[in-house]
Design a protein around this motif. Structure first.
Motif, mmCIF file in Angstrom:
data_model
loop_
_atom_site.group_PDB
_atom_site.id
_atom_site.type_symbol
_atom_site.label_atom_id
_atom_site.label_comp_id
_atom_site.label_asym_id
_atom_site.label_seq_id
_atom_site.Cartn_x
_atom_site.Cartn_y
_atom_site.Cartn_z
ATOM 1 N N UNK A 103 18.312 -36.177 59.629
ATOM 2 C CA UNK A 103 18.457 -35.992 58.192
ATOM 3 C C UNK A 103 18.744 -37.311 57.491
ATOM 4 N N UNK A 104 18.208 -37.441 56.268
ATOM 5 C CA UNK A 104 18.461 -38.606 55.427
ATOM 6 C C UNK A 104 19.274 -38.195 54.208
ATOM 7 N N UNK A 105 20.069 -39.109 53.732
ATOM 8 C CA UNK A 105 20.689 -38.957 52.426
ATOM 9 C C UNK A 105 19.807 -39.664 51.398
ATOM 10 N N UNK A 106 19.808 -39.202 50.160
ATOM 11 C CA UNK A 106 18.952 -39.841 49.147
ATOM 12 C C UNK A 106 19.334 -41.296 48.952
ATOM 13 N N UNK A 149 20.357 -28.242 47.359
ATOM 14 C CA UNK A 149 19.315 -27.239 47.587
ATOM 15 C C UNK A 149 18.158 -27.753 48.428
ATOM 16 N N UNK A 150 18.150 -29.054 48.738
ATOM 17 C CA UNK A 150 17.058 -29.652 49.497
ATOM 18 C C UNK A 150 17.622 -30.508 50.621
ATOM 19 N N UNK A 151 17.078 -30.327 51.817
ATOM 20 C CA UNK A 151 17.410 -31.145 52.981
ATOM 21 C C UNK A 151 16.171 -31.947 53.339
ATOM 22 N N UNK A 152 16.309 -33.260 53.530
ATOM 23 C CA UNK A 152 15.167 -34.124 53.859
ATOM 24 C C UNK A 152 15.473 -34.939 55.099
ATOM 25 N N UNK A 202 18.693 -32.914 39.162
ATOM 26 C CA UNK A 202 18.425 -34.346 39.278
ATOM 27 C C UNK A 202 18.659 -34.857 40.690
ATOM 28 N N UNK A 203 19.677 -34.337 41.399
ATOM 29 C CA UNK A 203 19.957 -34.838 42.749
ATOM 30 C C UNK A 203 18.916 -34.360 43.749
ATOM 31 N N UNK A 204 18.597 -33.072 43.736
ATOM 32 C CA UNK A 204 17.585 -32.571 44.671
ATOM 33 C C UNK A 204 16.221 -33.158 44.349
ATOM 34 N N UNK A 205 15.915 -33.365 43.049
ATOM 35 C CA UNK A 205 14.660 -34.028 42.696
ATOM 36 C C UNK A 205 14.587 -35.439 43.265
ATOM 37 N N UNK A 206 15.720 -36.169 43.197
ATOM 38 C CA UNK A 206 15.755 -37.520 43.754
ATOM 39 C C UNK A 206 15.533 -37.505 45.260
ATOM 40 N N UNK A 207 16.050 -36.496 45.929
ATOM 41 C CA UNK A 207 15.844 -36.391 47.382
ATOM 42 C C UNK A 207 14.359 -36.196 47.708
ATOM 43 N N UNK A 208 13.705 -35.344 46.945
ATOM 44 C CA UNK A 208 12.279 -35.100 47.191
ATOM 45 C C UNK A 208 11.468 -36.371 46.966
ATOM 46 N N UNK A 209 11.720 -37.055 45.861
ATOM 47 C CA UNK A 209 10.998 -38.294 45.559
ATOM 48 C C UNK A 209 11.251 -39.326 46.649
ATOM 49 N N UNK A 210 12.504 -39.444 47.096
ATOM 50 C CA UNK A 210 12.848 -40.394 48.152
ATOM 51 C C UNK A 210 12.111 -40.067 49.449
ATOM 52 N N UNK A 211 11.953 -38.766 49.742
ATOM 53 C CA UNK A 211 11.254 -38.366 50.965
ATOM 54 C C UNK A 211 9.795 -38.803 50.933
#
Length: 450
Positions: A20-23, A56-59, A85-94
């Motif tokens: 797992x990654x953190x954003x 809400x999102x795990x990457x 905003x946080x889960x969106x940032x995780x998706x973009x980072x992935x």
């Protein structure tokens, strides 16, 4: 030891390894989020406690089978899998990390849409996510999504629906408008389900959880790293599976091509590929069972295919073929097309569905492809509906096939000739394999299986 549940359990079932990654960057907001929504911090704290997830999102970096991918997994137990905003940032980072690693993205989507407690700050994540998807698309990296229950709102319309390959869990709710926001007068309908999306050509496969790991492994093997190149070698010409002797007349050629026992696309695809991954539909609401498209393995490499099965081709069939050719062009994979149709569908429904523009788009896709397209005519080559799938200067034909400007019966009618003149018209069309070779339309006549 506590057994993992929810998304964590799904990840463990699918992945042989997962890190797992953190954003990398999350915009800072004040207490109760960007809108200072009363009680929002308490809601998130309760969601963390109930779901065991911090968002809400795990990457992370995953291996499914032996294939690497960046995994984006939604936890519906965290505020309905909603994206802020946080889960969106995780998706973009992935997606950004996938570009760095040059590996595909797999997204497991279960979301109610944008997080209302963050208002427009959540809604604008759809633009950021779409931009990230586009950057990976331009980089030639596949995105495979799995529609889980439910997939609604913005995550369906931005992340999932735009994926290259869309898998769906049977009976999952899939819709832009979720059940809570649709009109109460709107009846329950299959259109709001995974099955409805498959029937409408918006999902490629319905895949049960028990089969998901195997299907994802196949997809990642065919579409993953090492299967693409900027200048792929052309696909080999398939061997002819039908009768070997060349026809002695044009009408004999037509009769052989129309023979019910003649080998069709399924036989050719089974003989040519060791593994196949089908794609379904035109992403515009239509499917055509008479056009088979997808990706297959041939001698250790991936080749895209589009194959007519002997029926009149509907607009959705032409659009699906266009879709797979453009995917192959982006992924750097050679294309094989199999021509076998009496022609394009000429019904009023086909006209309303845009058969002319659909054929035009397929002609364009073949003409502008930067990867080689190889064509084998395996049956009827009926007019423009067949020609749209044929590669200029790279078309071959089997001994039991023909290609003509129009069917001999229609040609006779245009020329105001009777039924007794159809055989003569067929001869004058010079539609036999040997005629087409002499005229320079085909490069050769395929050899039979040895």
């Amino acid at each position: 030891m506590v057994e993992p549940t929810g998304t964590r359990a799904l990840i463990e079932r699918l992945c042989t390894r997962f890190r797992e990654w953190q954003p990398e960057h999350v915009p800072e907001t004040g207490q109760d989020g960007p809108l200072n929504w009363p009680g929002y911090d308490e809601q998130r704290a309760l969601a963390r406690k109930r779901s065991g997830a911090d968002e809400s999102v795990v990457c992370g970096h995953a291996w499914i089978g032996a294939q690497p991918a960046v995994l984006i997994a939604f936890e519906f137990g965290f505020l309905g899998g909603s994206v802020g905003h946080e889960s969106g940032a995780r998706i973009v980072s992935a997606f950004t990390r996938a570009r760095r690693l040059r590996i595909p993205v797999v997204s497991l989507v279960a979301s109610g849409g944008s997080r209302v407690q963050e208002g427009i700050c959540a809604l604008r994540q759809l633009q950021e996510i779409t931009r990230a998807c586009l950057q990976n698309r331009k980089a030639g990296l596949p995105h495979i999504t799995v529609l889980r229950n439910p997939t609604t709102g913005g995550m369906w319309a931005s992340l999932a629906a735009g994926a290259d390959l869309v898998l769906a869990s049977p009976e999952a709710a899939v819709a832009f408008g979720g059940s809570r926001v649709r009109s109460r007068d709107e009846p329950d309908d299959a259109a709001f389900t995974a099955e409805g999306k498959f029937a409408a050509g918006q999902a490629d496969l319905l895949v049960a959880d028990s089969e998901l790991a195997e299907v994802l492994t196949t997809a990642l093997t065919l579409l993953g790293p090492g299967r693409s190149t900027r200048s792929p070698e052309p696909a080999e010409v398939p061997a002819a599976l039908g009768r070997a002797p060349l026809p002695d007349s044009g009408w004999t050629a037509v009769q052989r091509a129309r023979a019910p026992a003649r080998p069709r696309a399924e036989a050719y695809l089974d003989d040519y590929f060791t593994t196949r991954l089908p794609i379904n539909g035109d992403r515009a609401g239509g499917t055509d069972t008479g056009m088979w498209c997808g990706f297959g393995e041939r001698h250790g490499r991936t080749v895209a295919y589009a194959a007519q099965t002997g029926t009149a081709t509907a607009p959705a069939g032409f659009r699906t073929a266009t879709r797979v050719i453009r995917l192959a062009d982006r992924f750097g994979m050679a294309v094989l097309t199999l021509v076998d149709t009496p022609g394009a569908a000429n019904t009023a429904e086909a006209e309303r569905d845009g058969v002319g523009p659909a054929i035009a788009e397929l002609f364009t896709a073949v003409a502008e492809a930067t990867v080689p397209v190889t064509t084998l005519v395996i049956g009827e080559g009926g007019s423009g509906g067949a020609l749209a799938l044929a590669a200029p200067e790279r078309t071959w034909i089997t001994p039991d096939a023909y290609f003509a400007v129009i069917a001999p019966e229609a040609g006779a009618a245009i020329l105001k000739r009777g039924h007794d003149d159809v055989a003569e018209v067929a001869d004058r069309f010079r539609l036999r394999p040997q005629d087409l070779l002499e005229l320079g339309f085909v490069r050769g006549i395929a050899s039979p299986v040895r």
